[in-house]
Motif scaffolding. Structure first.
Motif, PDB file in Angstrom:
ATOM      1  N   ALA A  31      40.360 -16.101  26.675  1.00 56.79           N
ATOM      2  CA  ALA A  31      41.065 -15.046  25.482  1.00 56.79           C
ATOM      3  C   ALA A  31      40.532 -14.936  24.393  1.00 56.79           C
ATOM      4  O   ALA A  31      40.674 -13.603  24.150  1.00 56.79           O
ATOM      5  N   ASN A  32      39.966 -15.669  23.927  1.00 53.51           N
ATOM      6  CA  ASN A  32      39.294 -14.955  22.350  1.00 53.51           C
ATOM      7  C   ASN A  32      38.580 -13.977  22.609  1.00 53.51           C
ATOM      8  O   ASN A  32      38.970 -13.265  21.371  1.00 53.51           O
ATOM      9  N   GLY A  33      37.157 -14.888  23.445  1.00 55.32           N
ATOM     10  CA  GLY A  33      36.416 -13.377  24.163  1.00 55.32           C
ATOM     11  C   GLY A  33      37.117 -12.352  23.998  1.00 55.32           C
ATOM     12  O   GLY A  33      36.624 -10.516  23.768  1.00 55.32           O
ATOM     13  N   LEU A  34      37.901 -12.043  25.400  1.00 57.35           N
ATOM     14  CA  LEU A  34      39.159 -10.354  25.726  1.00 57.35           C
ATOM     15  C   LEU A  34      39.207 -10.390  24.285  1.00 57.35           C
ATOM     16  O   LEU A  34      39.549  -8.295  24.405  1.00 57.35           O
ATOM     17  N   THR A  35      40.167 -11.232  23.381  1.00 60.04           N
ATOM     18  CA  THR A  35      40.897 -10.141  21.904  1.00 60.04           C
ATOM     19  C   THR A  35      39.606  -9.291  21.516  1.00 60.04           C
ATOM     20  O   THR A  35      39.979  -8.524  21.227  1.00 60.04           O
ATOM     21  N   ASP A  36      38.940 -10.497  21.365  1.00 57.62           N
ATOM     22  CA  ASP A  36      37.939 -10.087  19.772  1.00 57.62           C
ATOM     23  C   ASP A  36      36.900  -8.485  19.959  1.00 57.62           C
ATOM     24  O   ASP A  36      36.719  -7.664  19.830  1.00 57.62           O
ATOM     25  N   GLY A  37      36.718  -8.536  21.932  1.00 54.10           N
ATOM     26  CA  GLY A  37      35.814  -7.778  22.569  1.00 54.10           C
ATOM     27  C   GLY A  37      36.450  -5.862  22.236  1.00 54.10           C
ATOM     28  O   GLY A  37      36.709  -5.538  22.036  1.00 54.10           O
ATOM     29  N   ALA A  38      38.284  -6.526  22.991  1.00 55.77           N
ATOM     30  CA  ALA A  38      39.175  -4.810  23.125  1.00 55.77           C
ATOM     31  C   ALA A  38      39.685  -4.391  21.587  1.00 55.77           C
ATOM     32  O   ALA A  38      39.700  -3.673  21.162  1.00 55.77           O
ATOM     33  N   ALA A  39      39.876  -5.474  20.628  1.00 56.05           N
ATOM     34  CA  ALA A  39      40.481  -5.385  19.547  1.00 56.05           C
ATOM     35  C   ALA A  39      38.925  -4.371  18.753  1.00 56.05           C
ATOM     36  O   ALA A  39      39.230  -3.618  18.184  1.00 56.05           O
ATOM     37  N   SER A  40      37.839  -4.678  19.152  1.00 56.59           N
ATOM     38  CA  SER A  40      36.239  -4.609  18.804  1.00 56.59           C
ATOM     39  C   SER A  40      36.529  -2.992  19.402  1.00 56.59           C
ATOM     40  O   SER A  40      36.207  -1.557  18.734  1.00 56.59           O
ATOM     41  N   VAL A  41      36.578  -2.796  21.105  1.00 58.84           N
ATOM     42  CA  VAL A  41      36.805  -1.228  21.414  1.00 58.84           C
ATOM     43  C   VAL A  41      37.485  -0.165  20.842  1.00 58.84           C
ATOM     44  O   VAL A  41      37.214   0.689  20.543  1.00 58.84           O
ATOM     45  N   GLU A  73      53.400   2.437   5.580  1.00 58.36           N
ATOM     46  CA  GLU A  73      52.564   2.802   4.980  1.00 58.36           C
ATOM     47  C   GLU A  73      52.334   1.746   4.032  1.00 58.36           C
ATOM     48  O   GLU A  73      53.202   2.017   3.790  1.00 58.36           O
ATOM     49  N   GLY A  74      51.116   2.084   3.500  1.00 57.11           N
ATOM     50  CA  GLY A  74      50.961   1.773   2.058  1.00 57.11           C
ATOM     51  C   GLY A  74      50.641   0.240   2.456  1.00 57.11           C
ATOM     52  O   GLY A  74      50.314  -0.580   1.173  1.00 57.11           O
ATOM     53  N   GLY A  75      50.975  -0.465   3.817  1.00 64.24           N
ATOM     54  CA  GLY A  75      50.515  -1.900   3.706  1.00 64.24           C
ATOM     55  C   GLY A  75      48.877  -2.288   4.062  1.00 64.24           C
ATOM     56  O   GLY A  75      48.376  -1.490   4.375  1.00 64.24           O
ATOM     57  N   GLU A  76      49.242  -3.597   4.097  1.00 64.08           N
ATOM     58  CA  GLU A  76      47.941  -3.852   3.736  1.00 64.08           C
ATOM     59  C   GLU A  76      47.557  -4.275   5.066  1.00 64.08           C
ATOM     60  O   GLU A  76      48.256  -5.506   5.463  1.00 64.08           O
ATOM     61  N   GLU A  77      45.963  -4.125   5.914  1.00 65.11           N
ATOM     62  CA  GLU A  77      45.814  -4.475   7.285  1.00 65.11           C
ATOM     63  C   GLU A  77      44.777  -5.513   6.904  1.00 65.11           C
ATOM     64  O   GLU A  77      44.392  -5.503   5.972  1.00 65.11           O
ATOM     65  N   GLU A  78      44.843  -6.462   7.807  1.00 64.20           N
ATOM     66  CA  GLU A  78      44.188  -7.111   8.519  1.00 64.20           C
ATOM     67  C   GLU A  78      42.986  -6.776   8.780  1.00 64.20           C
ATOM     68  O   GLU A  78      42.815  -5.391  10.286  1.00 64.20           O
ATOM     69  N   GLU A  79      41.771  -7.328   8.400  1.00 63.76           N
ATOM     70  CA  GLU A  79      40.545  -6.450   8.686  1.00 63.76           C
ATOM     71  C   GLU A  79      39.859  -6.862  10.189  1.00 63.76           C
ATOM     72  O   GLU A  79      40.316  -7.854  10.321  1.00 63.76           O
ATOM     73  N   ILE A  80      39.566  -5.468  10.937  1.00 64.09           N
ATOM     74  CA  ILE A  80      38.696  -6.283  12.268  1.00 64.09           C
ATOM     75  C   ILE A  80      37.394  -5.452  12.109  1.00 64.09           C
ATOM     76  O   ILE A  80      37.567  -4.638  11.674  1.00 64.09           O
ATOM     77  N   LYS A  81      36.664  -7.198  12.744  1.00 64.56           N
ATOM     78  CA  LYS A  81      35.287  -6.577  13.299  1.00 64.56           C
ATOM     79  C   LYS A  81      34.781  -5.614  14.250  1.00 64.56           C
ATOM     80  O   LYS A  81      35.304  -6.346  15.065  1.00 64.56           O
ATOM     81  N   GLN A  82      34.115  -5.012  13.656  1.00 68.04           N
ATOM     82  CA  GLN A  82      33.722  -4.213  14.888  1.00 68.04           C
ATOM     83  C   GLN A  82      32.373  -4.738  14.998  1.00 68.04           C
ATOM     84  O   GLN A  82      31.631  -4.834  14.597  1.00 68.04           O
ATOM     85  N   LEU A  83      32.001  -4.937  16.656  1.00 63.44           N
ATOM     86  CA  LEU A  83      30.996  -5.516  17.138  1.00 63.44           C
ATOM     87  C   LEU A  83      30.407  -4.197  17.833  1.00 63.44           C
ATOM     88  O   LEU A  83      30.787  -3.643  18.198  1.00 63.44           O
ATOM     89  N   PRO A  84      28.634  -4.957  17.952  1.00 63.05           N
ATOM     90  CA  PRO A  84      28.095  -3.342  18.575  1.00 63.05           C
ATOM     91  C   PRO A  84      28.680  -3.249  19.822  1.00 63.05           C
ATOM     92  O   PRO A  84      29.073  -3.860  20.790  1.00 63.05           O
ATOM     93  N   LEU A  85      28.557  -2.321  20.936  1.00 63.46           N
ATOM     94  CA  LEU A  85      28.939  -1.761  22.043  1.00 63.46           C
ATOM     95  C   LEU A  85      28.865  -2.915  23.106  1.00 63.46           C
ATOM     96  O   LEU A  85      29.876  -3.319  23.686  1.00 63.46           O
ATOM     97  N   TRP A  86      28.081  -2.992  23.896  1.00 60.77           N
ATOM     98  CA  TRP A  86      27.194  -3.961  24.622  1.00 60.77           C
ATOM     99  C   TRP A  86      27.678  -5.209  24.105  1.00 60.77           C
ATOM    100  O   TRP A  86      28.385  -6.152  24.955  1.00 60.77           O
ATOM    101  N   ARG A  87      27.766  -5.385  22.837  1.00 56.62           N
ATOM    102  CA  ARG A  87      28.225  -7.119  22.712  1.00 56.62           C
ATOM    103  C   ARG A  87      29.896  -6.954  23.315  1.00 56.62           C
ATOM    104  O   ARG A  87      30.379  -8.052  23.907  1.00 56.62           O
ATOM    105  N   SER A  88      30.813  -5.839  22.600  1.00 59.94           N
ATOM    106  CA  SER A  88      31.907  -6.200  23.366  1.00 59.94           C
ATOM    107  C   SER A  88      32.125  -5.769  24.379  1.00 59.94           C
ATOM    108  O   SER A  88      33.297  -6.481  24.817  1.00 59.94           O
ATOM    109  N   VAL A  89      31.392  -5.465  25.860  1.00 58.99           N
ATOM    110  CA  VAL A  89      31.678  -4.999  26.685  1.00 58.99           C
ATOM    111  C   VAL A  89      31.392  -6.603  27.061  1.00 58.99           C
ATOM    112  O   VAL A  89      32.101  -6.950  28.402  1.00 58.99           O
ATOM    113  N   LEU A  90      30.185  -7.576  26.474  1.00 57.48           N
ATOM    114  CA  LEU A  90      29.989  -8.458  27.318  1.00 57.48           C
ATOM    115  C   LEU A  90      31.130  -9.870  27.141  1.00 57.48           C
ATOM    116  O   LEU A  90      31.782 -10.509  28.256  1.00 57.48           O
ATOM    117  N   TYR A  91      31.996  -9.507  25.867  1.00 55.64           N
ATOM    118  CA  TYR A  91      32.831 -10.394  25.379  1.00 55.64           C
ATOM    119  C   TYR A  91      34.284  -9.571  26.572  1.00 55.64           C
ATOM    120  O   TYR A  91      34.704 -10.979  26.760  1.00 55.64           O
TER     121      TYR A  91
END
Length: 318
Positions: A17-27, A158-176
């Motif tokens: 679940a952690n890997g899928l979430t991180d990978g999907a969020a990055s994509v 609008e004007g709200g603060e967003e949590e920063e999502i880490k963008q991974l390399p595409l190959w790593r996102s797909v792997l996750y």
């Protein structure tokens, strides 16, 4: 061996679940989807993936009691134990919008499930079944809830603060994503086999195992998220986490499982469903009538004690 299957399956589910979430969020981030939308859809989906995996795997293997018990037990655990434990760490401030709209939605989902699960009482049928039709209706409710959530996100970002999502390399996102899916599927199979084996060896019904052991295990992501949020002085996140997870579990998880195959209710009875409704109403009551929209440590203790009492009754009647 069953315990090893249970623990190993749960670890695979949580890692998957952690890997899928991180990978999907990055994509999603790569395609410039706003962070708030990612958080309300992909990340929320990620924390409820264990329930989805276990319930669908159980349904496919003919263990309907485990599938339904997992959702009902997880939702009761979420409201009473997760909110209760979080309030013990730090009092939780409940927003007016949550009290007026979101907690009532949570109560509604529990009432809808009660209606779907009472074919004998309401229709005079010979068996209580959450049918394919019921599953499709639950999925329609989920689409309405998702639309509401996204509308709230657009209106309040609008004007709200967003949590920063880490963008991974595409190959790593797909792997996750692929690795996460593999972990979820394999872990779900191991977890259901282990839980069923433990139930048989102890002479306890699958419904009781689903309502307690499986429910607590699959709710670990929500528990971890809420307690960490409280330790970081953001305990109000726990309410949103719990409500979102409960609505997702009833409308999407059970909707998917029932749409695949009808779920016959054996050991899950109206007492369990009424406890779920009662827990949701209790959450609303402590927010409305006590502590000026704040769930205090005393109220948190009451909620934890209610969960312990419910579990004791289950074990006594097993």
């Amino acid at each position: 061996m069953n315990i090893l299957l249970l623990i190993g399956g749960l670890l695979l589910i949580l890692l998957g679940a952690n890997g899928l979430t991180d990978g999907a969020a990055s994509v999603a981030k790569r395609f410039r989807i706003p962070n708030i939308v990612i958080g309300l859809t992909i990340v929320a989906f990620g924390t409820s993936t264990p329930e989805l995996t276990v319930s669908v795997s159980s349904a496919l293997k003919g263990s309907a009691d485990l599938a339904i018990g997992n959702v009902v037990g997880s939702n009761i655990f979420n409201v009473l134990m997760i909110v209760g434990c979080t309030a013990l760490v730090a009092p939780i401030v409940v927003t007016r919008n949550t009290l007026v709209k979101e907690i009532p939605l949570c109560i509604l989902s529990s009432v809808v499930l009660l209606f779907c699960a009472n074919d004998i009482l309401l229709d005079g049928s010979t068996d209580n079944v959450i049918s394919v039709t019921d599953g499709l209706v639950l999925l329609c409710f989920f689409i309405i809830f998702l639309s509401y959530t996204l509308a709230i996100a657009r209106g309040g970002n609008e004007g709200g603060e967003e949590e920063e999502i880490k963008q991974l390399p595409l190959w790593r996102s797909v792997l996750y994503i692929l690795g996460g899916l593999a972990g979820l599927i394999l872990g779900g199979n191991f977890f259901v086999e282990g839980a069923g084996g433990i139930a048989r060896s102890l002479g306890v019904s699958e419904s009781v195992i689903g309502l307690t052991l499986v429910a607590g295990g699959t709710s670990l992501p929500e528990l971890a998220t809420s307690v960490v949020a409280a330790l970081k002085k953001n305990p109000e996140i726990a309410i949103g986490n719990v409500i979102g997870s409960n609505l997702f579990n009833v409308f999407f998880v059970l909707g998917c499982a029932a749409s695949i195959t009808p779920l016959h209710l054996g050991g899950i009875n109206n007492m369990d469903l009424l406890v779920l409704i009662g827990a949701s109403i209790l959450l609303w009551l402590v927010g409305v009538f006590f502590g000026k929209r704040t769930i205090t440590r005393v109220e948190g203790s009451l909620m934890v004690l209610c969960y312990i009492a419910y579990t004791a009754v289950l074990v006594y009647n097993a």
